[in-house]
Design an enzyme around this catalytic site. Structure first.
Site, mmCIF file in Angstrom:
data_model
loop_
_atom_site.group_PDB
_atom_site.id
_atom_site.type_symbol
_atom_site.label_atom_id
_atom_site.label_comp_id
_atom_site.label_asym_id
_atom_site.label_seq_id
_atom_site.Cartn_x
_atom_site.Cartn_y
_atom_site.Cartn_z
ATOM 1 N N THR A 258 0.816 -1.219 0.000
ATOM 2 C CA THR A 258 0.000 0.000 0.000
ATOM 3 C C THR A 258 0.841 1.257 0.000
ATOM 4 O OG1 THR A 258 -1.764 -1.094 1.180
ATOM 5 C CG2 THR A 258 -1.716 1.275 1.375
ATOM 6 N N ASP B 124 1.920 -6.693 -4.473
ATOM 7 C CA ASP B 124 1.106 -6.663 -3.259
ATOM 8 C C ASP B 124 1.666 -7.812 -2.419
ATOM 9 O OD1 ASP B 124 -2.114 -5.966 -2.373
ATOM 10 O OD2 ASP B 124 -1.193 -7.764 -1.550
ATOM 11 N N SER B 125 1.782 -7.609 -1.122
ATOM 12 C CA SER B 125 2.514 -8.613 -0.341
ATOM 13 C C SER B 125 1.787 -9.947 -0.237
ATOM 14 C CB SER B 125 2.887 -8.073 1.035
ATOM 15 O OG SER B 125 1.786 -8.083 1.898
ATOM 16 N N GLN C 81 -2.879 -21.633 19.465
ATOM 17 C CA GLN C 81 -3.749 -20.681 18.765
ATOM 18 C C GLN C 81 -3.823 -19.352 19.513
ATOM 19 O OE1 GLN C 81 -7.606 -22.458 18.049
ATOM 20 N NE2 GLN C 81 -6.664 -24.288 17.187
ATOM 21 N N CYS C 82 -3.479 -19.366 20.808
ATOM 22 C CA CYS C 82 -3.502 -18.112 21.573
ATOM 23 C C CYS C 82 -2.389 -17.208 21.054
ATOM 24 C CB CYS C 82 -3.252 -18.379 23.053
ATOM 25 S SG CYS C 82 -4.506 -19.393 23.805
HETATM 26 N N1 ASP Z 1 -2.470 -5.490 0.476
HETATM 27 C C1 ASP Z 1 -1.377 -4.652 0.928
HETATM 28 C C2 ASP Z 1 -0.118 -5.491 0.967
HETATM 29 O O1 ASP Z 1 0.117 -6.173 1.916
HETATM 30 C C3 ASP Z 1 -1.682 -4.060 2.253
HETATM 31 C C4 ASP Z 1 -0.600 -3.168 2.812
HETATM 32 O O2 ASP Z 1 0.389 -2.855 2.192
HETATM 33 O O3 ASP Z 1 -0.751 -2.728 3.944
HETATM 34 O O4 ASP Z 1 0.630 -5.493 0.018
#
Ligand code: ASP
Length: 342
Positions: free
Chosen positions: A14, A58-59, A278-279
């Protein structure tokens, strides 16, 4: 003393996104635009260089080969910089930071992941502060001129975290990350407070960059009513080498039904079974309850207080490091990079 030198490595996310006019969706744009948007970074007293991956992603599209590519970039540039800032999407940032922490052994310099929840070009963006402070921290040195923070971190919304202790817990707030089982490494207010006693010690050994990750890792998350017949591959597929079981509470699972026989079959087939909880806070303590005692006696490995992100990437790293089952077991229960409390 000369100005500290920091390399920005832009991977996407982002932080560098703009809105596609045709479709209205957010898509990545190029690094020059990121730096252009914050002219004040030129006043930080840091010599900043930047580069970007061939493919800006995008990650959600990150893969182990991207982690190896990042490790290789750091290896090539290691001697020329005091620190590294990796601009990365927040969605999988905790996986990438965990993976890099394992790939970079005896790291003596900061590798700081940061990103943002709002694109850098928007008026209310969190990107500017995140990037400026991440750069400032990456450029910090000791009195003796060495880099101050010898580890892989995440900087987000005023806090510096150990990367392999962190996870994304909020998809909307600027404060998106948290580290429940290890305290923050630094806090940025009017001044930046580094908690030096919490940092990993500088290693006296040579820096080593590992290049192999093995993806033969599977996950079984327990829930009441889990029907194991839907997961036949977990213990029948000969390629799976580690199964991470996400158990209840302090490492517990059902003692009736097909769960324990399935775990036994996995272990009999040479699969390493790693128990994490899971905690999101606390740890696995097998043997505390009857519902974890049997797991212990079957030979399930105690994942202590590993995050899910760390467990996955540590398993890939350990499998890539050695084929020997005993060594793998030993490494999985050893604190390699400050990722677990023993
Ligand atoms: N979808 C984006 C990503 O992880 C979200 C971000 O960057 O915060 O690439």
């Amino acid at each position: 003393m000369s100005k500290p030198k920091v390399l920005i490595i832009y991977t996407g996310g982002t932080i560098g996104m703009i809105r596609d006019e045709k479709t209205g969706t957010l898509i990545p744009f190029r690094l020059e635009r990121v730096v252009e948007s914050i002219p004040s970074i030129l006043e930080l007293g840091i010599e900043i260089h930047s580069m970007e991956l061939d493919e800006i992603i995008d990650s959600s599209n990150v893969t182990p080969s991207v982690w190896i590519e990042l490790a290789e970039i750091i290896r090539v540039n290691y001697n020329d910089f005091d620190g590294f800032v990796i601009l990365h999407g927040s969605d999988t940032m905790a996986y990438s930071a965990s993976a890099l922490s394992f790939l970079l052994e005896n790291l003596g310099k900061p590798v700081i992941f940061t990103g943002s929840q709002l694109p850098i070009g928007l008026p209310r963006t969190d990107a500017r502060e995140n990037l400026i402070t991440a750069l400032t921290i990456a450029g910090m040195r000791n009195k003796d001129g060495r880099s101050l923070i010898p580890e892989v971190c995440i900087y987000f919304e005023d806090r510096l975290y150990r990367g392999n202790r962190t996870y994304k817990y909020n998809s909307e707030n600027f404060d998106a990350f948290i580290s429940r089982n290890y305290p923050i490494l630094a806090e940025a207010g009017v001044r930046i407070r580094i908690f030096e006693e919490r940092l990993l010690a500088q290693s006296t050994k040579d820096f080593v960059v590992h290049k192999t990750l093995n993806q033969n890792v599977a996950v079984l998350k327990l829930f009441p009513g889990l029907a194991l017949q839907h997961y036949p591959k977990l213990y029948k597929d000969s390629r799976i080498e580690v199964v991470i079981i996400e158990t209840f509470g302090s490492g517990n699972g059902p003692t009736s039904g097909d769960f324990l026989p399935a775990v036994k079959e996995m272990i009999d087939n040479g699969i390493l079974v790693l128990n994490i909880t899971q905690c999101r806070e606390g740890r696995v303590e097998m043997g505390k309850y009857e519902t974890s005692e049997k797991l212990l006696s079957l030979g399930v490995i105690n994942g202590a207080d590993l995050t899910f992100e760390s467990a996955i990437t540590k398993a890939m790293f350990v499998l890539g490091l050695t084929d020997n089952l005993n060594e793998r077991r030993h490494l999985l229960t050893t604190d390699l990079r400050g990722e677990m409390t023993l």
